[in-house]
Design an enzyme around this catalytic site. Structure first.
Site, PDB file in Angstrom:
ATOM      1  CB  CYS B 113      -0.940   0.001   1.192  1.00 33.14           C
ATOM      2  SG  CYS B 113      -1.904  -1.499   1.329  1.00 33.14           S
ATOM      3  CG  HIS B 241      -2.913   3.104   2.221  1.00 27.80           C
ATOM      4  ND1 HIS B 241      -3.536   2.807   1.019  1.00 27.80           N
ATOM      5  CD2 HIS B 241      -3.115   2.037   3.024  1.00 27.80           C
ATOM      6  CE1 HIS B 241      -4.077   1.607   1.121  1.00 27.80           C
ATOM      7  NE2 HIS B 241      -3.843   1.119   2.320  1.00 27.80           N
ATOM      8  CG  ASN B 271      -6.975  -0.741   1.447  1.00 25.23           C
ATOM      9  OD1 ASN B 271      -6.216  -0.427   0.533  1.00 25.23           O
ATOM     10  ND2 ASN B 271      -6.533  -1.260   2.574  1.00 25.23           N
TER      11      ASN B 271
END
Lengths: 81, 315
Positions: B113, B241, B271
């Site tokens: 990520c 993130h 996400n």
């Protein structure tokens, strides 16, 4: 050494701050998730704040064993030695 | 003499198919209230036939079109991804082939990520070293390929998409638009988030990741500001993130950025790992929420417990 009552009071302050729990509802026999409606992520925040407040380490693996306020108090008492 | 680099333009792509929390509640034991309160996601986009390279190409094509450059000007392509099932040719060369970019240095990068901020840093360094002039940096993920739809703790989290930036050098005398990176990892705790083995699924110890993210990262993000010489008050947007609204808000609260808008693209995108930062940033710029030239704090973090952040000037 901090007394069990003092630790419970300190946890009540943390629970109010982190999860909006009424301090009057906090007692040793209360379950964090069932009675106080603290979800798994708020529990992490409670643990992190408790580490700071009581000068102890509560590892990730230990968090799942802390079902009730009393469990947390006992762990903190033991960890403070 | 090249004094640094800057982001010229951005682009993004999301699949058309929307998967709502209600849709998910029909396949796994969950509900809208639970998902919203734990992670703050209302819906996410899911790719049907699109691959990581398809989405990367779409985002990069838009960024290139908005840059004023042409494919002939690009000499480096970097794709951050951790979910690509296609490994060779890598995604960067697939993108280059489709956009008609001739003979670029082309590589994929996997730091999960945090990938986009890692890739931006690597490209910035390559430009400073004179190894490239104009680059396209992309984050692209098809996480639904590695999502276990029977695992209620992870199935609700992830989405697919891509974001891209065209990065170019700035001449001496011009202010660099990409600041110094603060990057690293906590490898000893890396096993709390895995995409591992043959035909893998994402597995995560959510509490452990949450604890790391909410305790370790704010000081590192502040270090980014210090190293860049940018005061908190100057920062106009914070793009972390997009892992969990509660993580984003927790870090933002500790950073205390009084004039920054906080990216919460996770609400509608889920996400999307390495794609989340460029996706959120590109949408923010498209909505004109941040003025051109304004400092934006990017901070990526995730699997491996890697992290990377830098301040960029909004194109």
């Amino acid at each position: 050494m901090t007394s069990r009552e003092d630790i419970t009071g300190g946890l009540a302050e943390i629970l109010e701050e982190v999860a909006g729990v009424n301090p009057d509802d906090v007692a040793e026999e209360k379950s964090f998730t069932e009675d106080l409606d603290v979800d798994s992520l708020s529990m992490v925040e409670v643990v992190v704040a408790a580490e700071e407040k009581f000068g102890v380490k509560i590892p990730d693996d230990e968090v799942q064993n802390l079902k009730t306020v009393g469990d947390a108090v006992s762990y903190i008492v033991k960890a403070q030695g | 003499m090249i004094a640094g680099s800057k982001i010229l333009s951005l682009g993004h792509y999301q699949p058309a198919r929307v998967l709502t929390n209600e849709d998910l509640a029909r396949v796994v034991d969950t509900n809208d209230e639970w998902i919203r309160s734990r992670v703050g996601i209302a819906e996410r986009r899911v790719a049907d036939t699109e691959t990581v390279a398809d989405m990367a190409t779409a985002a990069a094509g838009k960024a290139l079109a908005a840059s004023g450059l042409t494919a002939a000007d690009i000499d480096m392509v970097a794709v951050a991804t951790c979910s690509s099932v296609d490994r060779c040719p890598n995604n960067a060369t697939r993108v280059a082939a489709r956009l008609g970019i001739n003979a670029p240095a082309a590589f994929d990068i996997n730091t999960a990520c945090s990938g986009f901020s890692y890739a931006i840093a690597q490209v910035d360094h390559a430009i400073r070293a004179g190894a490239t002039r104009n680059a396209i940096v992309i984050g692209s993920e098809k996480l639904t390929d590695v999502t276990d739809w029977s695992d209620r703790s992870t199935a609700v989290l992830f989405g697919d998409g891509a974001g891209a930036a065209v990065v170019t050098g700035v001449a001496e005398g011009e202010e660099p638009g990409i600041g110094p990176v603060v990057w690293g990892s906590a490898p000893e705790r890396g096993d709390v988030l895995k995409i591992e083995g043959w035909r893998p699924y994402i597995r995560q110890d959510g509490q452990a990741v949450f604890r790391w993210a909410t305790t370790a990262l704010a000081p590192l993000a502040l270090e980014v500001c210090e190293r860049s010489g940018v005061a908190r008050e100057e920062i106009r947007a914070f793009v972390a993130h997009q892992a969990n609204v509660r993580i984003i808000d927790g870090i933002a609260k500790r950073l205390n950025l009084p004039n920054a808008i906080i990216a919460r693209d996770i609400v509608n995108s889920g996400n999307t790992s390495a794609a989340s930062v460029p996706l959120a940033l590109s949408k923010m710029v498209e909505r004109r929420e941040v003025p051109s030239g304004a400092p934006v704090l990017l901070f990526g973090f995730g699997g491996g417990l890697t992290y990377a952040g830098q301040i960029v000037r909004c194109p």
